[in-house]
Design an enzyme around this catalytic site. Structure first.
Site, PDB file in Angstrom:
ATOM      1  N   GLY A  42      -5.019  56.223 -68.449  1.00  0.00           N
ATOM      2  CA  GLY A  42      -5.859  57.034 -67.570  1.00  0.00           C
ATOM      3  C   GLY A  42      -5.324  57.061 -66.147  1.00  0.00           C
ATOM      4  CB  SER A  43      -3.806  54.447 -63.978  1.00  0.00           C
ATOM      5  OG  SER A  43      -4.840  53.525 -64.140  1.00  0.00           O
ATOM      6  CG  ASN A 122     -15.299  52.748 -63.093  1.00  0.00           C
ATOM      7  OD1 ASN A 122     -15.415  53.736 -62.373  1.00  0.00           O
ATOM      8  ND2 ASN A 122     -14.702  51.659 -62.698  1.00  0.00           N
ATOM      9  CD  GLN A 150     -15.752  54.025 -67.914  1.00  0.00           C
ATOM     10  OE1 GLN A 150     -16.612  53.835 -68.776  1.00  0.00           O
ATOM     11  NE2 GLN A 150     -14.840  53.117 -67.644  1.00  0.00           N
ATOM     12  CB  SER A 170      -7.851  56.007 -70.758  1.00  0.00           C
ATOM     13  OG  SER A 170      -7.142  54.849 -71.079  1.00  0.00           O
ATOM     14  CB  ALA A 171      -6.338  56.159 -76.412  1.00  0.00           C
ATOM     15  CG  HIS A 172      -8.425  51.288 -73.411  1.00  0.00           C
ATOM     16  ND1 HIS A 172      -7.607  51.936 -72.530  1.00  0.00           N
ATOM     17  CD2 HIS A 172      -9.243  50.521 -72.665  1.00  0.00           C
ATOM     18  CE1 HIS A 172      -7.920  51.574 -71.303  1.00  0.00           C
ATOM     19  NE2 HIS A 172      -8.907  50.711 -71.360  1.00  0.00           N
ATOM     20  CB  THR A 208      10.730  57.901 -75.518  1.00  0.00           C
ATOM     21  OG1 THR A 208      12.098  58.161 -75.241  1.00  0.00           O
ATOM     22  CG2 THR A 208      10.467  57.995 -77.020  1.00  0.00           C
ATOM     23  CB  CYS A 296     -14.769  35.764 -56.197  1.00  0.00           C
ATOM     24  SG  CYS A 296     -15.262  34.284 -55.364  1.00  0.00           S
TER      25      CYS A 296
END
Ligand code: PLP
Length: 352
Positions: A42-43, A122, A150, A170-172, A208, A296
């Site tokens: 996605g990035s 997100n 998202q 993004s596939a995941h 590729t 943090c």
């Protein structure tokens, strides 16, 4: 499986696999096969969309409009473009994470070449008025990109109806493999490639292709689209159960994001005066995965740019907890989560 093996071991079959997946992606979002370009994530799709359009349209103008709550893949790309002489307007959002269409239209200048607004956030799950943005962009002759990482697999998307010119995924995020993404670019939209090398993806993305990943992405988006209605109904029910039970048992909790216009499986609650990191660790010990809205740094919790943008007071931002409900979750999981939160938070309050 046999087909996948063929696709990844035989050159001609690999090409067939790529084109089949391209068709599956196109069908899922109402696009044409030739309008889909594969990337690594996605990035990369976000980078290619913004830089690609900015470089190719430099003669027309240098102004881009986006929002303050985008993913870093958009925000940092915009910062890079600013260093290269582009001007970026970052739209505010209201306390529910929603942009204003009036403000968007007011921000348009003669030099505006691109509007980039995420489909769904997100962290807080808010979904933006994409159709309204598409109409405004069209009216002013400006290109419209949406980071839909998202949204794909969670929301029905039709790029024609919504008048979207470029869309990242993004596939995941829709149960496909990690390390593969896609960018939709409406035919005729000028965009430059941003990576030097070979002529893959119609000379728009050198390198590729990850054939196995792309074939997986294609199948995943096909399944996600076929199952979208029952999947969303299931997630909506679990989300409602979670929100209802938290409101009953921890009434001081505040729901972040829009109450209705949000992703089906996203819930972000703030538990005031509770340390989000401690809460996360305690949940982790019970086998529950969630995330906070704060990072943090040097011993103090810094609220995320999204929580800052919705104006959440510090004591609420530090105790923000994002839960993503998925396909395998059950009603029992939600009850276990709520009971765990009640026990942990009661204990944490006693120790404070
Ligand atoms: N945009 C949004 C809204 C996201 O949520 C993410 C990842 O979570 C990305 C972009 C980046 O996607 P990737 O991790 O595939 O690079």
């Amino acid at each position: 499986m046999e087909m996948l093996l063929l696709y990844i071991t035989n050159g001609r079959e690999a090409k067939r696999g790529l084109e089949h997946a391209r068709g599956q992606v196109a069908t899922a979002i109402g696009a044409e096969t030739k309008e889909i370009y594969f990337t690594a994530c996605g990035s990369e799709s976000d980078n290619l969309a913004l830089k690609g359009v900015a470089y190719a349209n430099r003669q027309k103008g240098n102004h881009i409009i986006t929002t303050k709550i985008e993913h870093p893949a958009i925000l940092q790309t915009c910062q890079t473009l600013e260093k290269q002489g582009y001007e970026v307007t970052y739209l505010n959002v209201d306390e529910q994470g929603m942009i204003s269409l009036q403000e968007l239209e007011k921000a348009i200048k003669p030099t505006t070449i691109l509007i980039s607004v995420m489909f769904a956030n997100n962290e807080i799950g808010t979904t933006q008025p994409i159709e309204g943005i598409g109409k405004i962009a069209k009216k002013h002759g400006i290109l419209f990109h949406t980071d839909s990482v998202q949204a794909v697999g969670n929301v029905a998307i039709d790029v024609q109806k919504l008048q979207i010119d470029l869309l990242s995924m993004s596939a995941h995020k829709f149960y496909g493999p990690k390390g593969v993404g896609a960018l939709y670019v409406r035919e005729g939209v000028a965009f430059d490639r941003i990576q030097d090398g070979g002529h893959q993806e119609k000379n728009k993305r050198a390198g590729t292709e990850n054939v196995a990943g792309i074939v997986g992405l294609g199948k995943a988006i096909e399944l996600a689209t076929q199952n979208l209605i029952p999947y969303c109904q299931k997630l909506e029910e679990l989300k409602k159960q979670y929100i209802r039970q938290i409101k009953e048992k921890l009434p001081e909790a505040k729901l972040n994001g829009h109450p209705e216009k949000r992703l089906p499986g996203n819930v972000n609650f703030s538990f005031p005066h509770i340390d989000g990191q401690e809460l996360l660790l305690a949940l982790d010990r019970r086998g529950i995965c969630a995330s906070t809205g704060s990072a943090c740094s040097s011993g103090s919790l810094n609220p995320s740019h999204v929580l800052l943008a919705i104006g959440l007071p510090r004591e609420y931002a530090e105790g923000a907890l994002r839960v993503s409900i998925g396909e395998e979750n059950t009603k029992e999981d939600i009850t276990f989560l709520v009971d765990s939160l009640v026990e942990i938070i009661t204990q944490m309050k006693k120790l404070n």
